[in-house]
Enzyme design. Structure first.
Site, PDB file in Angstrom:
ATOM      1  N   HIS A 156       0.867  -1.190   0.000  1.00 43.64           N
ATOM      2  CA  HIS A 156       0.000   0.000   0.000  1.00 43.64           C
ATOM      3  C   HIS A 156       0.902   1.239   0.000  1.00 43.64           C
ATOM      4  O   HIS A 156       1.968   1.227   0.616  1.00 43.64           O
ATOM      5  CB  HIS A 156      -0.843   0.061   1.287  1.00 43.64           C
ATOM      6  CG  HIS A 156      -2.107  -0.740   1.266  1.00 43.64           C
ATOM      7  ND1 HIS A 156      -2.535  -1.464   2.356  1.00 43.64           N
ATOM      8  CD2 HIS A 156      -3.067  -0.896   0.312  1.00 43.64           C
ATOM      9  CE1 HIS A 156      -3.698  -2.044   2.077  1.00 43.64           C
ATOM     10  NE2 HIS A 156      -4.037  -1.721   0.838  1.00 43.64           N
ATOM     11  N   CYS A 261      -2.122   2.565   9.028  1.00 41.05           N
ATOM     12  CA  CYS A 261      -3.169   1.620   8.623  1.00 41.05           C
ATOM     13  C   CYS A 261      -4.342   1.647   9.593  1.00 41.05           C
ATOM     14  O   CYS A 261      -5.475   1.396   9.200  1.00 41.05           O
ATOM     15  CB  CYS A 261      -2.622   0.196   8.581  1.00 41.05           C
ATOM     16  SG  CYS A 261      -1.239  -0.046   7.480  1.00 41.05           S
TER      17      CYS A 261
HETATM   18  N1  ARG Z   1      -3.989  -7.273   6.447  1.00 48.04           N
HETATM   19  C1  ARG Z   1      -4.348  -6.028   5.829  1.00 48.04           C
HETATM   20  C2  ARG Z   1      -4.321  -6.183   4.321  1.00 48.04           C
HETATM   21  O1  ARG Z   1      -3.424  -6.815   3.821  1.00 48.04           O
HETATM   22  C3  ARG Z   1      -3.426  -4.931   6.266  1.00 48.04           C
HETATM   23  C4  ARG Z   1      -3.829  -3.588   5.744  1.00 48.04           C
HETATM   24  C5  ARG Z   1      -2.860  -2.490   6.088  1.00 48.04           C
HETATM   25  N2  ARG Z   1      -3.395  -1.238   5.777  1.00 48.04           N
HETATM   26  C6  ARG Z   1      -2.751  -0.210   5.218  1.00 48.04           C
HETATM   27  N3  ARG Z   1      -3.355   0.916   5.131  1.00 48.04           N
HETATM   28  N4  ARG Z   1      -1.537  -0.345   4.730  1.00 48.04           N
HETATM   29  O2  ARG Z   1      -5.168  -5.696   3.619  1.00 48.04           O
END
Ligand code: ARG
Length: 273
Positions: A156, A261
């Site tokens: 991300h 996150c």
């Molecule tokens: N387990 C989640 C996923 O893979 C973690 C999300 C992390 N969020 C972020 N904004 N980077 O989607």
């Protein structure tokens, strides 16, 4: 924010997630609570969304939407494991009075969209699609800068860029006035060039600090909430006059998430002038 009452790692949708490794939900809640308490102590207002059973990733509310000026662009998750979160976030935004836009395109909210001054920095490569970059630009009527992520650990945009001055509008002297910190190695060559040109004063974070999710941080323009393991980044922030606030979310890192996150910024409608 969303209290991680149902947090666990039961599937793998990023390289950090190993279902075989045990998780400790009580510890996740306690670490999350420390972040919540620190935000409140420092004067921030925090809204909560109820956690839903069977949606262990709902704690990562940054993926729950992208909100500017009272308009909430809702998410459409890449993986089926998280699709159940969509209606919870949509219902929450509507109940809270946000003008809620249900997307056509796959996008993971503020995980991949960051407001930097007047422009939207938009990530693609793993989760949000290039088409969502067009859509988010149409929704908000702002310039979108597309950036391509290439390292699966940084899937991300908010794992590779931290906006240090979250100012809406030209309050700090015009477009792009917001400075950022970023991890150059998380991007392809073309995106690295764009970042270097647009943000010549950016803090470039080391691979070591990136690898401990140092960039997955939140900032109010002075306090920058970061992982205690990102010691180099901490020093860089101090040099620039920011106040690093260290919060350990080691348990939530088992799901591939950190401070940012767990935080979705709610930018209210601006009073018209
Ligand atoms: N387990 C989640 C996923 O893979 C973690 C999300 C992390 N969020 C972020 N904004 N980077 O989607």
């Amino acid at each position: 924010m969303c209290r991680p009452e149902h947090f666990t790692v039961s599937y793998t949708i990023n390289p950090w997630m190993e279902p075989a490794k045990p998780t400790d939900t009580a510890k996740a809640v306690a670490q999350w609570q420390a972040l919540y308490d620190t935000y409140v102590e420092l004067g921030h207002e925090v809204e909560l969304i109820d956690p839903a059973e069977g949606l262990p990733d709902m704690v990562y509310t940054a993926n729950g939407g992208f909100v500017i000026d009272g308009v909430a662009y809702a998410p459409k998750f890449r993986f089926a494991e998280r699709a159940g979160e969509e209606r919870h976030f949509i219902d929450w935004f509507r109940a809270a009075g946000f003008d809620t836009i249900v997307p056509e395109e796959v996008n993971e909210g503020e995980g991949d969209f960051l407001l930097a001054g007047d422009v939207i920095l938009a990530g693609t490569g793993f989760r949000s699609t290039g088409d969502s970059h067009r859509e988010v630009g149409e929704v908000f009527g702002r310039e979108v800068v597309s950036l391509t992520l290439t390292d699966p650990r940084f899937y991300h945009l908010d794992t590779a860029i931290s906006v240090l001055d979250p100012v809406v509008g030209a309050a700090k002297g015009g477009p792009d006035a917001a400075n950022i910190a970023y991890l150059p190695g998380a991007f392809n060559e073309a995106s690295q060039q764009i970042l270097a040109e647009r943000f010549p004063d950016a803090i470039r974070v080391s691979d070591a600090d990136g690898a401990v999710f140092g960039l997955n941080s939140a900032s109010d323009g002075y306090n920058v909430f970061i992982s205690p393991r990102a010691t180099g980044f901490e020093a860089q922030l101090r040099e620039r006059g920011y106040n690093p606030v260290l919060i350990d979310l080691s348990e939530l890192l088992l799901g591939g998430g950190g401070i940012k996150c767990c935080t979705l910024e709610l930018r209210a409608k601006q009073a018209s002038s």
